[in-house]
Design a protein around this motif. Sequence first.
Motif, PDB file in Angstrom:
ATOM      1  N   TYR A  97      24.451 -97.124  71.066  1.00 12.43           N
ATOM      2  CA  TYR A  97      24.560 -98.405  70.419  1.00 12.43           C
ATOM      3  C   TYR A  97      23.438 -99.281  70.988  1.00 12.43           C
ATOM      4  CZ  TYR A  97      28.869 -97.358  67.975  1.00 12.43           C
ATOM      5  OH  TYR A  97      30.007 -96.771  67.174  1.00 12.43           O
ATOM      6  N   VAL A 101      20.925-100.396  67.992  1.00 11.86           N
ATOM      7  CA  VAL A 101      21.170-101.449  67.624  1.00 11.86           C
ATOM      8  C   VAL A 101      20.444-102.469  67.883  1.00 11.86           C
ATOM      9  CG1 VAL A 101      22.940-103.141  67.006  1.00 11.86           C
ATOM     10  CG2 VAL A 101      23.565-100.830  67.008  1.00 11.86           C
ATOM     11  N   PRO A 147      29.331 -92.119  67.062  1.00 11.00           N
ATOM     12  CA  PRO A 147      28.589 -93.408  67.242  1.00 11.00           C
ATOM     13  C   PRO A 147      27.213 -93.516  66.638  1.00 11.00           C
ATOM     14  CG  PRO A 147      29.661 -92.717  69.126  1.00 11.00           C
ATOM     15  CD  PRO A 147      29.972 -91.596  68.338  1.00 11.00           C
ATOM     16  N   THR A 151      25.462 -96.284  64.326  1.00  6.45           N
ATOM     17  CA  THR A 151      24.523 -97.466  64.746  1.00  6.45           C
ATOM     18  C   THR A 151      23.703 -97.533  63.341  1.00  6.45           C
ATOM     19  OG1 THR A 151      22.854 -95.582  65.319  1.00  6.45           O
ATOM     20  CG2 THR A 151      24.377 -96.560  67.102  1.00  6.45           C
TER      21      THR A 151
END
Length: 330
Positions: A97, A101, A147, A151
């Motif tokens: 993340y 991100v 995950p 993202t």
Amino acid sequence: MEILVAGGAGYIGSHTCVALLKEGHRVVVADNLCNSKAETIHKIEQITNKKVVFYQIDVTKEEDIRPVFSKHQFDGVIHFAGLKAVGESVKEPLKYYYNNVLSTIMLARMCQEYKVNRFVFSSSATVYGENEIPFVETMNLLPTTNPYGETKVISERILMDMQKANPEFCVSLLRYFNPIGAHDSGLIGEMPNGIPNNLMPYITQVAKGKLNKLKVFGKDYPTVDGTGVRDYIHVMDLAEGHVLALEKLTKGVQIYNLGTGQGTSVLQLIRAFEEANHIQVPFEISERRPGDIAEFYADASKAERELEFTARRGILDMCRDAWRFEKNLG
Ligand code: NAD
Ligand code: WQD
């Protein structure tokens, strides 16, 4: 155009640099080399006979990236700078993340401040989740189960919101299917760290004798031969798709699948590799890999209609080029 290629030393980024330079664009690469090597930059220059400006920096760090935007007047940014190992993202979600991100936020923020209005983002077919096939851009996205996938969903969302607030901003979200193969010079290609997670690099390493045997993950899927089916696309076709997306950007957000529209099973890919390269790939059937989907491929018609993009290279080309690169690695 002068283009900032974030993550340009990596697998897809390096091929895209070649395609950009071939079309006469100037290329500036920003890459922290966390999953690539500086020598790739020289290989890009060797293939194209053109210069690449290279910054070894982390694009999540404002103090690293701001001076690059100050120094250059970019016409556009292509953002490849992400971590991509699905399994690792389950074990280390914060790392994913944070990097994936924040890199999107930082690059978008720099574009806003420095009035760079063209932005192309590396998204993934993984954002569709377990949707009906073929995957179409208009589908509602389903949960991605890891995950890494999240993202990509979040980054897409951030860029859409940023565009809404900045109507001059032109964004292209490119949802890649399964890129494989290498440049036909054999100089650049995919270089996974350690044991590969993905099918093609595993096949090439088995063919070379670096690994003993390929494990085929599951033979009881409801597919043509029971093994997983994917839409493999030659990385140079994908790279050329980026150049088209960049050149044909219009105001707003455009979303494109970059795939071939054709599904190939694991066993079909093994056979194609053996046929293309006259080499055996020993394999055994093993358990399904958790999180895998039986089958997916692209509806590739939007990119064809709007970008005039069609993948020109077939499965045998992908197998030949992947093998040439692996052999060259020595
Ligand atoms: P890659 O790991 O070969 O390339 C990514 C590059 O980004 C690497 O050179 C790495 O060093 C760099 N990087 C990562 N974080 C950075 C940071 N914070 N600052 C600067 N550089 C950074 O991966 P790839 O296969 O070329 O993938 C490129 C992009 O496409 C990624 O965002 C990936 O998630 C996405 N994507 C890849 C696939 C695939 O199958 N390869 C499929 C769909 C989407
Ligand atoms: C392909 C097929 C496996 C390895 C992943 C990410 C996805 C995207 C591309 C970034 C599947 C089978 C694999 C092996 C096998 N990346 N397989 N033995 O899983 O479609 O996609 O890379 O966005 O997000 O999830 O690609 O190459 O790992 O697998 O049988 O040793 O090969 O089960 O059917 P995948 P892959």
